[in-house]
Design a protein around this motif. Structure first.
Motif, PDB file in Angstrom:
ATOM      1  N   CYS A  32       0.869  -1.264   0.170  1.00 23.37           N
ATOM      2  CA  CYS A  32      -0.147  -0.089   0.046  1.00 23.37           C
ATOM      3  C   CYS A  32       1.016   1.260  -0.049  1.00 23.37           C
ATOM      4  O   CYS A  32       0.645   2.214  -0.652  1.00 23.37           O
ATOM      5  CB  CYS A  32      -1.007   0.031   1.179  1.00 23.37           C
ATOM      6  SG  CYS A  32      -2.243  -1.142   0.957  1.00 23.37           S
ATOM      7  N   ARG A  33       1.973   1.253   0.803  1.00 27.76           N
ATOM      8  CA  ARG A  33       2.723   2.217   0.862  1.00 27.76           C
ATOM      9  C   ARG A  33       3.824   2.613  -0.240  1.00 27.76           C
ATOM     10  O   ARG A  33       3.777   3.714  -0.870  1.00 27.76           O
ATOM     11  CB  ARG A  33       3.293   2.428   2.244  1.00 27.76           C
ATOM     12  CG  ARG A  33       4.530   3.453   2.347  1.00 27.76           C
ATOM     13  CD  ARG A  33       3.640   4.887   2.936  1.00 27.76           C
ATOM     14  NE  ARG A  33       4.732   5.900   3.014  1.00 27.76           N
ATOM     15  CZ  ARG A  33       5.272   6.741   2.179  1.00 27.76           C
ATOM     16  NH1 ARG A  33       5.048   6.622   0.672  1.00 27.76           N
ATOM     17  NH2 ARG A  33       5.914   7.764   2.807  1.00 27.76           N
ATOM     18  N   PHE A  34       4.293   1.594  -0.722  1.00 28.45           N
ATOM     19  CA  PHE A  34       5.286   1.901  -1.587  1.00 28.45           C
ATOM     20  C   PHE A  34       5.070   0.893  -3.007  1.00 28.45           C
ATOM     21  O   PHE A  34       6.209   1.195  -3.924  1.00 28.45           O
ATOM     22  CB  PHE A  34       6.665   1.144  -1.037  1.00 28.45           C
ATOM     23  CG  PHE A  34       7.191   1.853   0.118  1.00 28.45           C
ATOM     24  CD1 PHE A  34       7.628   3.071   0.146  1.00 28.45           C
ATOM     25  CD2 PHE A  34       7.047   1.118   1.339  1.00 28.45           C
ATOM     26  CE1 PHE A  34       7.878   3.576   1.353  1.00 28.45           C
ATOM     27  CE2 PHE A  34       7.495   1.752   2.691  1.00 28.45           C
ATOM     28  CZ  PHE A  34       7.839   2.838   2.679  1.00 28.45           C
ATOM     29  N   GLY A  35       3.822   0.413  -3.085  1.00 31.36           N
ATOM     30  CA  GLY A  35       3.564  -0.262  -4.429  1.00 31.36           C
ATOM     31  C   GLY A  35       4.614  -1.306  -4.843  1.00 31.36           C
ATOM     32  O   GLY A  35       5.166  -2.085  -3.731  1.00 31.36           O
ATOM     33  N   LEU A  36       4.999  -1.145  -6.145  1.00 30.16           N
ATOM     34  CA  LEU A  36       5.715  -2.400  -6.381  1.00 30.16           C
ATOM     35  C   LEU A  36       7.201  -2.352  -5.902  1.00 30.16           C
ATOM     36  O   LEU A  36       7.839  -3.248  -5.988  1.00 30.16           O
ATOM     37  CB  LEU A  36       5.688  -2.605  -8.197  1.00 30.16           C
ATOM     38  CG  LEU A  36       4.510  -2.856  -8.648  1.00 30.16           C
ATOM     39  CD1 LEU A  36       4.413  -2.464 -10.113  1.00 30.16           C
ATOM     40  CD2 LEU A  36       3.957  -4.210  -8.331  1.00 30.16           C
ATOM     41  N   ALA A  37       7.570  -1.181  -5.584  1.00 28.12           N
ATOM     42  CA  ALA A  37       8.869  -0.823  -4.901  1.00 28.12           C
ATOM     43  C   ALA A  37       9.062  -1.566  -3.544  1.00 28.12           C
ATOM     44  O   ALA A  37      10.089  -1.126  -2.829  1.00 28.12           O
ATOM     45  CB  ALA A  37       9.303   0.634  -5.021  1.00 28.12           C
ATOM     46  N   GLY A  38       7.777  -1.824  -2.748  1.00 29.75           N
ATOM     47  CA  GLY A  38       7.958  -2.225  -1.480  1.00 29.75           C
ATOM     48  C   GLY A  38       8.800  -3.282  -1.398  1.00 29.75           C
ATOM     49  O   GLY A  38       9.045  -4.078  -2.350  1.00 29.75           O
ATOM     50  N   LEU A  39       9.039  -3.785  -0.084  1.00 29.34           N
ATOM     51  CA  LEU A  39       9.777  -4.896   0.151  1.00 29.34           C
ATOM     52  C   LEU A  39       8.713  -5.716   0.792  1.00 29.34           C
ATOM     53  O   LEU A  39       7.956  -5.461   1.637  1.00 29.34           O
ATOM     54  CB  LEU A  39      10.915  -4.782   1.294  1.00 29.34           C
ATOM     55  CG  LEU A  39      12.202  -4.007   0.696  1.00 29.34           C
ATOM     56  CD1 LEU A  39      13.161  -3.873   1.707  1.00 29.34           C
ATOM     57  CD2 LEU A  39      12.748  -4.766  -0.463  1.00 29.34           C
ATOM     58  N   ALA A  82       4.861  -5.087 -13.743  1.00 25.88           N
ATOM     59  CA  ALA A  82       6.081  -5.202 -12.607  1.00 25.88           C
ATOM     60  C   ALA A  82       7.404  -4.656 -12.841  1.00 25.88           C
ATOM     61  O   ALA A  82       7.718  -3.975 -11.819  1.00 25.88           O
ATOM     62  CB  ALA A  82       6.117  -6.604 -12.184  1.00 25.88           C
ATOM     63  N   GLY A  83       7.737  -4.892 -13.985  1.00 31.33           N
ATOM     64  CA  GLY A  83       9.223  -4.422 -13.992  1.00 31.33           C
ATOM     65  C   GLY A  83       9.322  -2.753 -14.573  1.00 31.33           C
ATOM     66  O   GLY A  83      10.349  -2.323 -14.301  1.00 31.33           O
ATOM     67  N   SER A  84       8.029  -2.274 -14.878  1.00 27.48           N
ATOM     68  CA  SER A  84       8.031  -0.568 -14.810  1.00 27.48           C
ATOM     69  C   SER A  84       7.872  -0.053 -13.602  1.00 27.48           C
ATOM     70  O   SER A  84       8.304   1.245 -13.677  1.00 27.48           O
ATOM     71  CB  SER A  84       6.870  -0.360 -15.811  1.00 27.48           C
ATOM     72  OG  SER A  84       5.592  -0.472 -15.010  1.00 27.48           O
ATOM     73  N   LEU A  85       7.615  -0.617 -12.735  1.00 25.71           N
ATOM     74  CA  LEU A  85       7.411  -0.016 -11.530  1.00 25.71           C
ATOM     75  C   LEU A  85       6.484   1.041 -11.534  1.00 25.71           C
ATOM     76  O   LEU A  85       6.372   1.922 -10.642  1.00 25.71           O
ATOM     77  CB  LEU A  85       8.830   0.459 -10.604  1.00 25.71           C
ATOM     78  CG  LEU A  85       9.644  -0.555 -10.361  1.00 25.71           C
ATOM     79  CD1 LEU A  85      10.953   0.005  -9.922  1.00 25.71           C
ATOM     80  CD2 LEU A  85       9.175  -1.611  -9.476  1.00 25.71           C
ATOM     81  N   ALA A  86       5.620   1.290 -12.474  1.00 26.07           N
ATOM     82  CA  ALA A  86       4.622   2.355 -12.715  1.00 26.07           C
ATOM     83  C   ALA A  86       3.541   1.805 -11.947  1.00 26.07           C
ATOM     84  O   ALA A  86       2.789   1.139 -12.359  1.00 26.07           O
ATOM     85  CB  ALA A  86       4.293   2.478 -13.989  1.00 26.07           C
ATOM     86  N   ASN A  87       2.728   2.353 -11.107  1.00 26.93           N
ATOM     87  CA  ASN A  87       1.744   2.197 -10.155  1.00 26.93           C
ATOM     88  C   ASN A  87       1.226   3.270  -9.317  1.00 26.93           C
ATOM     89  O   ASN A  87       1.825   4.463  -9.150  1.00 26.93           O
ATOM     90  CB  ASN A  87       1.919   0.994  -9.214  1.00 26.93           C
ATOM     91  CG  ASN A  87       3.110   1.284  -8.027  1.00 26.93           C
ATOM     92  OD1 ASN A  87       2.935   2.145  -7.199  1.00 26.93           O
ATOM     93  ND2 ASN A  87       4.443   0.743  -8.121  1.00 26.93           N
ATOM     94  N   ASP A  88       0.023   3.192  -8.927  1.00 27.30           N
ATOM     95  CA  ASP A  88      -0.756   4.338  -8.399  1.00 27.30           C
ATOM     96  C   ASP A  88       0.189   4.888  -7.056  1.00 27.30           C
ATOM     97  O   ASP A  88       0.113   5.857  -6.769  1.00 27.30           O
ATOM     98  CB  ASP A  88      -2.018   3.845  -7.837  1.00 27.30           C
ATOM     99  CG  ASP A  88      -2.916   3.627  -8.802  1.00 27.30           C
ATOM    100  OD1 ASP A  88      -2.633   4.611 -10.126  1.00 27.30           O
ATOM    101  OD2 ASP A  88      -3.992   3.059  -9.032  1.00 27.30           O
ATOM    102  N   ALA A  89       0.747   4.010  -6.194  1.00 24.98           N
ATOM    103  CA  ALA A  89       1.385   4.297  -4.996  1.00 24.98           C
ATOM    104  C   ALA A  89       2.402   5.228  -5.295  1.00 24.98           C
ATOM    105  O   ALA A  89       2.795   6.308  -4.923  1.00 24.98           O
ATOM    106  CB  ALA A  89       1.802   3.394  -4.280  1.00 24.98           C
TER     107      ALA A  89
END
Length: 117
Positions: A32-39, A82-89
């Motif tokens: 929720c906080r970091f989107g696809l970049a989250g751990l 997933a590879g683009s890291l483009a997301n709403d978060a």
């Protein structure tokens, strides 16, 4: 979803146990906080890795099942997303950084989501 369900039914890669749910809250917050970049924490191995890497690994694991279900094109889209890291978060964090206004962020987000439908 069909490829994932087929994979889980056919290969049974994980035995689910109650302790696995402990990672859920952490992983949900990170998503929720970091989107696809989250751990995320893998509930089976306790290994930490970026969410986008876990999605890519899952897509790779599902390749044979996706092929059998004729859904490889959809899997390629998921892998690219997933590879683009483009997301709403990421979009929301960047927009708030620029505007420094939660009200403006909510207005812009509602417009963005309304335009997407």
């Amino acid at each position: 979803m069909q490829a994932l369900a087929r994979y889980l039914l056919a290969e049974r890669p994980v035995t689910v146990h109650e302790d696995m749910y402990l990672a859920y809250t952490y992983n949900r917050f990170q998503a929720c906080r970091f989107g696809l970049a989250g751990l995320m924490v893998d509930p089976a191995s306790h290994e930490h890795r970026p969410i986008h890497e876990d999605i890519a690994a899952t897509v790779a694991a599902l390749a044979g099942h996706a092929e059998a279900l004729q859904s490889t094109a959809a899997m390629r889209l998921i892998d690219g997303w997933a590879g683009s890291l483009a997301n709403d978060a990421a979009w929301m964090r960047e927009h708030f950084r620029r505007s420094d206004s939660l009200a403006d962020l909510m207005w812009q987000a509602s417009r963005r989501w309304a335009d997407a439908s």
